[in-house]
Scaffold this motif. Sequence first.
Motif, short mmCIF file in Angstrom:
data_model
loop_
_atom_site.label_atom_id
_atom_site.label_comp_id
_atom_site.label_asym_id
_atom_site.label_seq_id
_atom_site.Cartn_x
_atom_site.Cartn_y
_atom_site.Cartn_z
N VAL A 96 0.83 -1.21 0.00
CA VAL A 96 0.00 0.00 0.00
C VAL A 96 0.86 1.25 0.00
O VAL A 96 0.45 2.32 -0.49
CB VAL A 96 -0.94 -0.01 1.23
CG1 VAL A 96 -1.78 1.25 1.29
CG2 VAL A 96 -1.83 -1.23 1.20
N ILE A 97 2.08 1.14 0.52
CA ILE A 97 2.97 2.31 0.65
C ILE A 97 3.25 2.96 -0.69
O ILE A 97 3.26 4.19 -0.80
CB ILE A 97 4.30 1.90 1.33
CG1 ILE A 97 4.03 1.44 2.76
CG2 ILE A 97 5.30 3.05 1.32
CD1 ILE A 97 5.23 0.84 3.47
N VAL A 98 3.45 2.15 -1.73
CA VAL A 98 3.85 2.67 -3.04
C VAL A 98 2.80 3.63 -3.62
O VAL A 98 3.10 4.80 -3.88
CB VAL A 98 4.16 1.52 -4.02
CG1 VAL A 98 4.56 2.08 -5.39
CG2 VAL A 98 5.26 0.64 -3.46
N PRO A 99 1.55 3.19 -3.84
CA PRO A 99 0.55 4.14 -4.37
C PRO A 99 0.16 5.22 -3.38
O PRO A 99 -0.23 6.32 -3.77
CB PRO A 99 -0.66 3.25 -4.70
CG PRO A 99 -0.48 2.02 -3.89
CD PRO A 99 0.99 1.83 -3.73
N ALA A 100 0.27 4.93 -2.07
CA ALA A 100 -0.08 5.93 -1.05
C ALA A 100 0.87 7.11 -1.10
O ALA A 100 0.47 8.25 -0.83
CB ALA A 100 -0.04 5.30 0.34
N ILE A 101 2.13 6.88 -1.47
CA ILE A 101 3.10 7.97 -1.62
C ILE A 101 2.98 8.61 -3.01
O ILE A 101 3.09 9.83 -3.16
CB ILE A 101 4.53 7.46 -1.38
CG1 ILE A 101 4.69 7.04 0.10
CG2 ILE A 101 5.57 8.52 -1.72
CD1 ILE A 101 6.02 6.41 0.42
N ALA A 102 2.74 7.77 -4.01
CA ALA A 102 2.67 8.27 -5.39
C ALA A 102 1.50 9.23 -5.60
O ALA A 102 1.62 10.19 -6.37
CB ALA A 102 2.56 7.10 -6.36
N LEU A 103 0.38 8.99 -4.91
CA LEU A 103 -0.82 9.83 -5.08
C LEU A 103 -0.56 11.29 -4.70
O LEU A 103 -0.75 12.19 -5.54
CB LEU A 103 -1.99 9.25 -4.30
CG LEU A 103 -3.29 10.05 -4.28
CD1 LEU A 103 -3.81 10.26 -5.70
CD2 LEU A 103 -4.35 9.36 -3.44
N PRO A 104 -0.12 11.61 -3.46
CA PRO A 104 0.11 13.02 -3.13
C PRO A 104 1.26 13.65 -3.92
O PRO A 104 1.19 14.83 -4.27
CB PRO A 104 0.43 12.99 -1.63
CG PRO A 104 0.83 11.59 -1.33
CD PRO A 104 0.09 10.73 -2.30
N VAL A 105 2.31 12.84 -4.22
CA VAL A 105 3.45 13.37 -4.98
C VAL A 105 2.98 13.81 -6.38
O VAL A 105 3.34 14.89 -6.86
CB VAL A 105 4.57 12.31 -5.10
CG1 VAL A 105 5.62 12.74 -6.13
CG2 VAL A 105 5.24 12.10 -3.75
N SER A 106 2.16 12.99 -7.02
CA SER A 106 1.64 13.31 -8.36
C SER A 106 0.75 14.55 -8.33
O SER A 106 0.84 15.41 -9.22
CB SER A 106 0.86 12.13 -8.93
OG SER A 106 1.68 11.00 -9.05
#
Length: 281
Positions: A96-106
């Motif tokens: 879950v960490i991968v998309p959870a970080i990618a969402l706010p960064v994007s």
Amino acid sequence: EKTLFKAQRKDQLNLKTVGIGIYAKSGASTVELSKEVKKKIAEVNKSLPEGLELEVAFNRATYIGAAINEVYKTLIIAFVLVVIIIYLFLGNLKAVIVPAIALPVSLIASFLGIYIFGLSINIFVLLSFILAIGIITDDSVIMTDAIYRRIENGENPLVAAYKGSKQITFAIIATTLILIAVFLPLIFIEGISGTLFRETAIALSFSIVVSSFVALTLSPMLASKFLNKKNNKNFIIRKFEKFFLGFSKFYQETLEVLVKKTKTVSVFIIFIIVASVLLFN
């Protein structure tokens, strides 16, 4: 008679209104301006004579505030759904960490596009972000799944991240180009519609490009650091996998039956098209 005239005159005066329009300068925040105006109205009302009062008749910031709240709501829903779906399908909370970080960064990086193209944060730009949230999470989820499947097959996380990203890169780029081909032509619409949707098209297209870049760079790096094979699965994951395998088998059997009955399916498709036209009319 004199007293009655004064009473009538007072009522007439109370019914009279004077409108004052206050507009934000180019680049100014409508929401912040609205807050400051409301504070000033509260101050002015204290010094006004009896029977005279200032009040807000129309406030554009109300709609902008509602749109901002909708963005927050969509972000929360997207985050919760991503967590639940990834955990159920992969059975690994670290995934879950991968998309959870990618969402706010994007999303944060998407504001760079607003700055580059000189756009303001308005209803149409916020609409583009609401639409982009689903697309942004989609790229990272696909990348995470491709890498984790390789880790489950016994590959080292770093090797799985390299090979998995290489395997899925073309699909993400193709999806990105297709989505841009859909939204970017809105820029060339003429008239009032073109003026309204130009900002939506630019902001949305830039968000899609940024999310793809994040999915192809940041997501594999995070996956190589955080993902690892998890052998022990809890009761909920096992139950879900059992249900999903049963559903997959049902889908496979149904598909085999439909593929063999081409005439029935063709007639059904024609019926659906005709019914759709009739319903539309």
